[in-house]
Design a protein around this motif. Structure first.
Motif, PDB file in Angstrom:
ATOM      1  N   LEU B 221       0.850  -1.190   0.000  1.00  0.00           N
ATOM      2  CA  LEU B 221       0.000   0.000   0.000  1.00  0.00           C
ATOM      3  C   LEU B 221       0.892   1.249   0.000  1.00  0.00           C
ATOM      4  O   LEU B 221       0.647   2.215  -0.726  1.00  0.00           O
ATOM      5  CB  LEU B 221      -0.911  -0.015   1.242  1.00  0.00           C
ATOM      6  N   GLY B 222       1.946   1.187   0.838  1.00  0.00           N
ATOM      7  CA  GLY B 222       2.918   2.292   0.847  1.00  0.00           C
ATOM      8  C   GLY B 222       3.582   2.436  -0.513  1.00  0.00           C
ATOM      9  O   GLY B 222       3.946   3.539  -0.926  1.00  0.00           O
ATOM     10  N   GLY B 223       3.714   1.309  -1.199  1.00  0.00           N
ATOM     11  CA  GLY B 223       4.345   1.318  -2.517  1.00  0.00           C
ATOM     12  C   GLY B 223       3.601   2.160  -3.529  1.00  0.00           C
ATOM     13  O   GLY B 223       4.186   2.602  -4.521  1.00  0.00           O
ATOM     14  N   VAL B 224       2.309   2.407  -3.275  1.00  0.00           N
ATOM     15  CA  VAL B 224       1.531   3.251  -4.201  1.00  0.00           C
ATOM     16  C   VAL B 224       2.127   4.662  -4.232  1.00  0.00           C
ATOM     17  O   VAL B 224       2.267   5.279  -5.287  1.00  0.00           O
ATOM     18  CB  VAL B 224       0.040   3.299  -3.774  1.00  0.00           C
ATOM     19  N   TRP B 225       2.526   5.153  -3.055  1.00  0.00           N
ATOM     20  CA  TRP B 225       3.163   6.486  -2.991  1.00  0.00           C
ATOM     21  C   TRP B 225       4.506   6.445  -3.725  1.00  0.00           C
ATOM     22  O   TRP B 225       4.874   7.391  -4.399  1.00  0.00           O
ATOM     23  CB  TRP B 225       3.370   6.917  -1.536  1.00  0.00           C
ATOM     24  N   GLY B 226       5.197   5.334  -3.550  1.00  0.00           N
ATOM     25  CA  GLY B 226       6.471   5.177  -4.244  1.00  0.00           C
ATOM     26  C   GLY B 226       6.288   5.198  -5.741  1.00  0.00           C
ATOM     27  O   GLY B 226       7.042   5.849  -6.473  1.00  0.00           O
ATOM     28  N   THR B 227       5.261   4.515  -6.207  1.00  0.00           N
ATOM     29  CA  THR B 227       4.975   4.476  -7.639  1.00  0.00           C
ATOM     30  C   THR B 227       4.645   5.873  -8.160  1.00  0.00           C
ATOM     31  O   THR B 227       5.096   6.284  -9.224  1.00  0.00           O
ATOM     32  CB  THR B 227       3.771   3.536  -7.909  1.00  0.00           C
TER      33      THR B 227
END
Lengths: 192, 286
Positions: B221-227
């Protein structure tokens, strides 16, 4: 290969690269550990070669700013003649041109390094520009050193008994060869 | 005006002529060349949080990239380790320890991917190493998955026509990882409240199982910000598209680039969980 063998191979490669960069002089334990564990992330930086020639400009700018202040101090002395004031202005203008030339040369060389596959980025002209860039940087550094020497000389000249004419002659002689580095735009235009 | 300032002005002028910035980053023109050099981790942290576009401009400076890599990596690892510690505590307190099944076995016999077994004391997860394995699997697995996917990101970038070096790709990928780690730290308190609720009210084991599954999915879910960070960083590179392209062509290439970055993110979203799971399961079976 099972998981352990794969991990061992991975770590062995990482260890090899770590020894390589430790040999280059980087001894920061954190960076060495990170390189060993995550070497694929550091690989592009390790195989990219030396960056010294491309990234010299910022150091030069710092030295240049210090030398400029030293020159300003010299020109603000009360017993300095107008000829020296004019020479200081001319030197500063020449230095500015040299710095601009260096920045532009670095930009072009940087592009060459990033995109060596481009046909226009190969050939003797690029090497020639690199040599001239290093010569100009060297000339600028020499100028900066000379200004520092001059500042020391002025301190010595403040001794009792020193006269104004002698000081002016000394300064003019010392300032004469400054600001003679390359600013020739022909080499840059050829590479653009 | 000092000569140095004059030089800075010249630099700004030269760069803006060569690389016209898009209207959305016009407000950063003032510090375009001498953007704050993220020389230390707190400053980098602040730039990631408050001024991501400035950071995008800053990381394009090759002279800063080598120094940025360990710092971004440290932020990413720090975030993932914090998350791992939190998950370790949750597993310990919940009284249900996850036991992973080999992927091959799951595919062959249809076993559950993760089996939850009751544990004795809250410290059991730390004593038997479950928590440490989880921390290691997430911290290493997420970064390792990035390493595996890096060449394809480089290829995608070249395919769209932007000027890109492998170094740029590494820095952008790690910047997105650090952003994801920061986002993860940001959403951890919410998860903590959720866990606390489940423990205090002694909810059914099925609910606790769901809470733990949710926890395992949080890094993604945090990876969405990373993306999102990767997407905006790469779109910023669209100003390096060949000058011979017309306006319409440039726009089309930019859109294509955006789609490629999304496609890469999807690939990464598949590879990362498999990587984390495999490392965790292998460490567990030792």
């Amino acid at each position: 290969m099972d998981f352990q063998q794969t991990a061992l191979m991975y770590l062995l490669i990482g260890l090899g690269l770590t020894v390589g960069i430790a040999g280059k002089g980087r001894r920061n334990a954190g960076i060495l550990l990170a390189t060993c564990l995550f070497w694929p992330l550091f690989l592009p930086f390790l195989v990219g070669g030396s960056e010294s020639s491309v990234h010299e400009t910022p150091d030069i700018l710092v030295e240049f700013a210090e030398a400029e202040r030293a020159l300003d101090r010299i020109s603000s002395m009360t017993n300095i003649g107008p000829a020296i004031q004019e020479r200081v202005v001319a030197i500063k203008a020449a230095w500015l041109q040299q710095c601009e030339w260096l920045v532009e040369a670095d930009r072009i060389l940087n592009e060459n390094r990033q995109f060596p596959q481009d046909e226009s980025n190969r050939g003797p002209a690029a090497n020639e520009l690199r040599i001239r860039r290093d010569q100009t940087a060297q000339a600028l550094r020499s100028d900066v050193l000379r200004v520092y020497e001059l500042a020391v000389a002025i301190q010595l000249w403040k001794a009792p008994g020193a006269n104004r004419e002698d000081l002016n002659s000394l300064l003019l002689a010392q300032l004469a060869p400054l600001g003679m580095g390359t600013t020739d735009s022909a080499g840059l235009a050829e590479r653009r | 005006m000092s000569t140095l300032n004059a030089l800075k002005e010249t630099l700004n002028r030269t760069r803006s002529e060569k690389n016209p910035v898009s209207p959305e980053v016009i407000e950063l023109q003032d510090d375009e060349v001498f953007v704050p050099n993220p020389s230390n981790i707190p400053m980098l942290f602040e730039l990631l949080l408050k001024r991501p576009r400035t950071l995008d401009r800053s990381i394009r400076d090759e002279s800063r990239q080598a120094a940025l890599i360990p710092k971004l990596l440290l932020i990413a690892m720090g975030g993932f380790v914090m998350y791992g510690v939190m998950m370790g505590l949750t597993i310990g307190v919940s009284g249900w320890t996850p036991r992973l099944t080999r992927l091959a076995s799951v595919l062959e016999s249809g076993n559950a991917l993760i089996e939850f077994r009751p544990s004795g004391s809250p410290l059991d997860a730390w004593r038997d190493g479950t928590a440490f394995r989880l921390i290691l699997a997430y911290a290493v697995g997420l970064v390792a998955a990035t390493g595996i996917c890096l060449p394809s990101l480089y290829f995608y970038g070249l395919l769209s026509g932007i000027r890109l070096s492998m170094r740029d790709v590494v820095v952008h990928a790690l910047k997105s990882k650090a952003t994801a780690a920061i986002a993860l730290i940001g959403i951890l308190p919410i998860y903590f409240v959720l866990c606390l609720t489940a423990m205090v009210f002694r909810l059914a084991p099925e609910v606790i199982e769901i809470v733990q599954w949710l926890g395992f999915a949080f890094p993604f879910l945090g990876g969405v910000w990373g993306t999102r960070s990767l997407y905006s960083g790469f779109l910023g590179l669209a100003d390096t598209l060949p000058e011979r392209l017309e306006e319409k062509g440039r726009i089309q290439r930019s859109i294509f680039l955006g789609r490629l970055v999304v496609a890469w993110s999807v690939c990464y979203s598949v590879i990362a969980p498999i990587m984390v799971f495999t490392i965790w399961e292998r460490l567990q079976s030792r």
